[in-house]
Design a protein around this motif. Structure first.
Motif, mmCIF file in Angstrom:
data_model
loop_
_atom_site.group_PDB
_atom_site.id
_atom_site.type_symbol
_atom_site.label_atom_id
_atom_site.label_comp_id
_atom_site.label_asym_id
_atom_site.label_seq_id
_atom_site.Cartn_x
_atom_site.Cartn_y
_atom_site.Cartn_z
ATOM 1 N N MET A 69 -33.564 -20.400 0.646
ATOM 2 C CA MET A 69 -34.436 -21.537 0.391
ATOM 3 C C MET A 69 -35.898 -21.261 0.731
ATOM 4 S SD MET A 69 -31.992 -23.312 -0.714
ATOM 5 C CE MET A 69 -32.900 -24.805 -1.104
ATOM 6 N N ASN A 70 -36.156 -20.214 1.515
ATOM 7 C CA ASN A 70 -37.532 -19.877 1.915
ATOM 8 C C ASN A 70 -37.798 -18.390 1.686
ATOM 9 O OD1 ASN A 70 -38.720 -22.403 3.030
ATOM 10 N ND2 ASN A 70 -36.959 -22.272 4.406
ATOM 11 N N ALA A 71 -37.609 -17.975 0.436
ATOM 12 C CA ALA A 71 -37.850 -16.580 0.077
ATOM 13 C C ALA A 71 -39.253 -16.426 -0.490
ATOM 14 C CB ALA A 71 -36.810 -16.112 -0.935
ATOM 15 N N TRP A 72 -39.964 -15.456 0.035
ATOM 16 C CA TRP A 72 -41.326 -15.160 -0.406
ATOM 17 C C TRP A 72 -41.380 -13.814 -1.102
ATOM 18 C CZ3 TRP A 72 -46.051 -15.738 3.388
ATOM 19 C CH2 TRP A 72 -46.481 -17.069 3.415
ATOM 20 N N SER A 73 -42.093 -13.754 -2.216
ATOM 21 C CA SER A 73 -42.568 -12.471 -2.704
ATOM 22 C C SER A 73 -43.670 -12.004 -1.756
ATOM 23 C CB SER A 73 -43.118 -12.609 -4.121
ATOM 24 O OG SER A 73 -43.683 -11.393 -4.565
ATOM 25 N N VAL A 74 -43.906 -10.710 -1.698
ATOM 26 C CA VAL A 74 -44.993 -10.203 -0.860
ATOM 27 C C VAL A 74 -46.347 -10.494 -1.485
ATOM 28 C CG1 VAL A 74 -46.074 -8.077 -0.020
ATOM 29 C CG2 VAL A 74 -43.640 -8.467 0.348
ATOM 30 N N ALA A 75 -46.368 -10.594 -2.815
ATOM 31 C CA ALA A 75 -47.633 -10.775 -3.518
ATOM 32 C C ALA A 75 -47.407 -11.675 -4.731
ATOM 33 C CB ALA A 75 -48.193 -9.426 -3.961
ATOM 34 N N PRO A 76 -48.462 -12.350 -5.197
ATOM 35 C CA PRO A 76 -48.294 -13.276 -6.316
ATOM 36 C C PRO A 76 -48.525 -12.642 -7.681
ATOM 37 C CG PRO A 76 -50.476 -13.545 -5.414
ATOM 38 C CD PRO A 76 -49.808 -12.459 -4.612
ATOM 39 N N GLN A 77 -48.496 -11.309 -7.739
ATOM 40 C CA GLN A 77 -48.571 -10.644 -9.028
ATOM 41 C C GLN A 77 -47.619 -9.449 -9.041
ATOM 42 O OE1 GLN A 77 -51.110 -10.795 -6.869
ATOM 43 N NE2 GLN A 77 -52.366 -8.956 -6.906
ATOM 44 N N SER A 78 -47.342 -8.965 -10.232
ATOM 45 C CA SER A 78 -46.194 -8.100 -10.468
ATOM 46 C C SER A 78 -46.206 -6.799 -9.681
ATOM 47 C CB SER A 78 -46.096 -7.788 -11.967
ATOM 48 O OG SER A 78 -45.061 -6.869 -12.223
ATOM 49 N N SER A 79 -47.234 -5.974 -9.867
ATOM 50 C CA SER A 79 -47.130 -4.600 -9.365
ATOM 51 C C SER A 79 -47.106 -4.530 -7.843
ATOM 52 C CB SER A 79 -48.273 -3.737 -9.921
ATOM 53 O OG SER A 79 -49.533 -4.203 -9.490
ATOM 54 N N THR A 92 -49.620 -2.927 1.066
ATOM 55 C CA THR A 92 -50.852 -2.408 1.660
ATOM 56 C C THR A 92 -50.610 -1.165 2.505
ATOM 57 O OG1 THR A 92 -50.474 -4.096 3.351
ATOM 58 C CG2 THR A 92 -52.142 -4.570 1.688
ATOM 59 N N THR A 93 -49.371 -0.961 2.944
ATOM 60 C CA THR A 93 -49.058 0.194 3.786
ATOM 61 C C THR A 93 -49.481 1.495 3.131
ATOM 62 O OG1 THR A 93 -47.120 -0.999 4.579
ATOM 63 C CG2 THR A 93 -47.210 1.366 5.051
ATOM 64 N N TYR A 94 -49.254 1.589 1.832
ATOM 65 C CA TYR A 94 -49.542 2.823 1.101
ATOM 66 C C TYR A 94 -50.675 2.635 0.088
ATOM 67 C CZ TYR A 94 -44.931 3.880 3.003
ATOM 68 O OH TYR A 94 -43.854 4.069 3.848
ATOM 69 N N GLY A 95 -51.433 1.558 0.207
ATOM 70 C CA GLY A 95 -52.512 1.306 -0.732
ATOM 71 C C GLY A 95 -52.011 0.915 -2.111
ATOM 72 N N MET A 96 -50.810 0.317 -2.174
ATOM 73 C CA MET A 96 -50.188 0.001 -3.467
ATOM 74 C C MET A 96 -50.390 -1.459 -3.851
ATOM 75 S SD MET A 96 -46.684 2.052 -2.515
ATOM 76 C CE MET A 96 -45.830 2.100 -4.083
ATOM 77 N N ASP A 97 -51.438 -2.086 -3.308
ATOM 78 C CA ASP A 97 -51.623 -3.520 -3.528
ATOM 79 C C ASP A 97 -52.635 -3.847 -4.612
ATOM 80 O OD1 ASP A 97 -53.365 -2.336 -1.555
ATOM 81 O OD2 ASP A 97 -54.209 -4.326 -1.214
ATOM 82 N N ILE A 98 -53.352 -2.854 -5.140
ATOM 83 C CA ILE A 98 -54.342 -3.109 -6.182
ATOM 84 C C ILE A 98 -53.636 -3.140 -7.533
ATOM 85 C CG2 ILE A 98 -56.507 -2.393 -7.216
ATOM 86 C CD1 ILE A 98 -56.773 -3.109 -4.298
ATOM 87 N N HIS A 99 -53.741 -4.230 -8.235
ATOM 88 C CA HIS A 99 -53.005 -4.452 -9.491
ATOM 89 C C HIS A 99 -53.879 -4.133 -10.698
ATOM 90 C CE1 HIS A 99 -50.303 -6.438 -12.325
ATOM 91 N NE2 HIS A 99 -51.334 -7.128 -12.783
ATOM 92 N N PRO A 100 -53.426 -3.236 -11.599
ATOM 93 C CA PRO A 100 -52.324 -2.286 -11.451
ATOM 94 C C PRO A 100 -52.909 -0.880 -11.388
ATOM 95 C CG PRO A 100 -52.615 -2.852 -13.764
ATOM 96 C CD PRO A 100 -53.801 -3.411 -13.010
ATOM 97 N N VAL A 101 -53.290 -0.446 -10.209
ATOM 98 C CA VAL A 101 -53.962 0.837 -10.014
ATOM 99 C C VAL A 101 -53.053 1.778 -9.229
ATOM 100 C CG1 VAL A 101 -55.981 1.987 -9.051
ATOM 101 C CG2 VAL A 101 -56.210 -0.302 -10.028
ATOM 102 N N PRO A 102 -52.637 2.907 -9.804
ATOM 103 C CA PRO A 102 -51.774 3.844 -9.075
ATOM 104 C C PRO A 102 -52.566 4.696 -8.092
ATOM 105 C CG PRO A 102 -52.183 4.671 -11.289
ATOM 106 C CD PRO A 102 -52.837 3.313 -11.208
ATOM 107 N N LEU A 103 -52.021 4.867 -6.887
ATOM 108 C CA LEU A 103 -52.624 5.729 -5.871
ATOM 109 C C LEU A 103 -51.629 6.800 -5.456
ATOM 110 C CD1 LEU A 103 -54.311 2.888 -5.337
ATOM 111 C CD2 LEU A 103 -55.055 4.173 -3.339
ATOM 112 N N ASP A 104 -52.146 7.878 -4.868
ATOM 113 C CA ASP A 104 -51.269 8.904 -4.294
ATOM 114 C C ASP A 104 -50.555 8.310 -3.087
ATOM 115 O OD1 ASP A 104 -52.189 10.689 -6.163
ATOM 116 O OD2 ASP A 104 -53.708 11.567 -4.850
ATOM 117 N N THR A 105 -49.257 8.449 -3.057
ATOM 118 C CA THR A 105 -48.459 7.911 -1.958
ATOM 119 C C THR A 105 -47.569 9.007 -1.393
ATOM 120 O OG1 THR A 105 -46.716 7.203 -3.494
ATOM 121 C CG2 THR A 105 -48.438 5.600 -2.966
ATOM 122 N N PRO A 106 -47.036 8.820 -0.178
ATOM 123 C CA PRO A 106 -46.143 9.825 0.393
ATOM 124 C C PRO A 106 -44.892 9.995 -0.467
ATOM 125 C CG PRO A 106 -46.856 8.257 2.065
ATOM 126 C CD PRO A 106 -47.281 7.701 0.754
#
Length: 379
Positions: A69-79, A92-106
């Motif tokens: 009943m109280n489920a949240w998405s982490v963000a209000p947009q898809s990526s 944000t941990t890996y810089g993956m929060d910019i929609h929709p911009v791919p970054l180098d991740t571990p």
């Protein structure tokens, strides 16, 4: 024990669906099926109290399963939401929060890979958008628009983790700029002039038309879910498959998608666990669970159900399975960085009663200067 689905299952019925001479076999390990849809808030489904929309299949899963009943998405947009789903960490941990911009991740941060190493056949049909330069298909055995648990490459009896995503409820469905020439929604039992609008939107003809159009899409999502329920029954997998049904973030109405209000974050999330696997339901979890739940919890939950130890670097908790964690967090978080070219970094936190939102550029209008959103007549 929660009872089975609205459709009764019997050995005779299952035998009738199998080809002559076929022998039904029961895998030793459970299957896990994710059915995801888009741009839909919790209040837009029947099981969450909306009596104006017809969603009998999802409602039945909720009645006989666990409805969060109280489920949240982490963000209000898809990526950014999907980046959090696939890693079990805030985007944000890996810089993956910019929609929709791919970054180098571990490397090795996508959780389906750990399922594969545990013997699962993992398929995705077929949306990724993980905001990573890592090949988004690398963690899957198959990732394309024909990927399925029916793959000829899946070994007999091999358990599967399968993800299917439908875009039928995406904002693009009502992004028509004007309402001229729209379908007659009354043929689907939806009367725009009679709908009870959510309290956060003005009573305008365009708002009513957009809302009716989206509720029609939600009803189509329910039929889509029914296709999988029928398929599982036909192949004798209904008692060996745990089903997750959820939206990627909040809905299309103004103040929904793109915003960190409840209408942009809070999503429907239903999990059906067949009777033979209900020992994986912790005794403290309710059929209508009100504790704080986030997308970062879904990766450890799937791993726990599959008997895989969730990684220590994850931010969420397993909700089900042998490694389920009873203690809910005191605080839950969400994030937004941008909506395409509109940069608007905002964060949100809640303890379940109060909610705090903070804009990091408060001198800018708290709105979305976004040509895509403006394609909705109500916007």
């Amino acid at each position: 024990m929660r009872s089975s689905l609205m459709y009764p299952f019997s050995a005779a019925m299952l035998a009738a669906t199998l080809p002559a001479g076929a022998q039904k076999t029961q895998p030793e390990r459970l299957n896990i099926l994710w059915l995801t849809f888009e741009d839909t808030s919790w209040y837009e489904l029947g099981c969450y109290g909306n009596d104006q929309v017809h969603t009998p299949r999802i409602d039945s899963l909720a009645i006989h399963g666990v409805q969060f009943m109280n489920a949240w998405s982490v963000a209000p947009q898809s990526s950014a939401a999907r980046s959090s789903l696939i890693t079990g960490c805030y985007a944000t941990t890996y810089g993956m929060d910019i929609h929709p911009v791919p970054l180098d991740t571990p490397p090795d941060i996508f959780f389906p890979q750990w399922l594969r190493e545990a013997g699962y056949y993992c398929t995705n049909n077929s949306k990724t958008h993980y905001n990573s330069t890592t090949d988004n298909k690398s963690c899957w055995d198959e990732c394309h628009n024909q990927a399925s648990y029916h793959s000829v490459h899946r070994k007999p009896g091999q358990p599967f983790f399968a993800v299917f995503n439908t875009v039928t409820s995406h904002m693009g469905r009502v992004r028509t700029f004007h309402t001229d020439g729209r379908r007659d929604y009354t043929t689907e039992g939806l009367y725009p002039a009679l709908l009870r609008l959510p309290p956060h939107v003005p009573d305008l003809p365009e708002v009513r038309s957009d809302y009716a159009g989206h509720l029609e899409a939600v009803q189509d999502v329910d039929r889509w879910v029914g296709v999988f329920l029928d398929d599982l029954r036909q192949h004798g997998w209904e008692e060996n498959t745990i089903i997750f049904v959820f939206s990627d973030h909040g809905g299309c109405q103004p103040r929904g998608k793109g915003y960190l209000f409840e209408t942009g974050l809070r999503v429907p999330l239903v999990v059906y666990v067949p009777p033979r696997w209900q020992h994986l339901l912790p005794d403290w979890i309710d059929a209508r669970e009100h504790s704080l739940v986030s997308f970062i919890d879904l990766a450890p939950t799937v791993l726990s159900l599959a008997g895989v130890e969730p990684p220590e670097h994850g931010h969420g908790r397993a909700l089900l399975g042998e490694r389920a964690v009873r203690e809910a967090p005191d605080m839950q978080f969400a994030l937004a960085a941008n909506q395409l070219h509109h940069f608007m970094p905002v964060r949100a936190a809640t303890d379940g009663r109060y909610k705090y939102m903070r804009s990091y550029i408060p001198y800018r209008c708290f709105a979305l200067r976004n040509y895509y959103q403006w394609g909705m007549p109500s916007n």
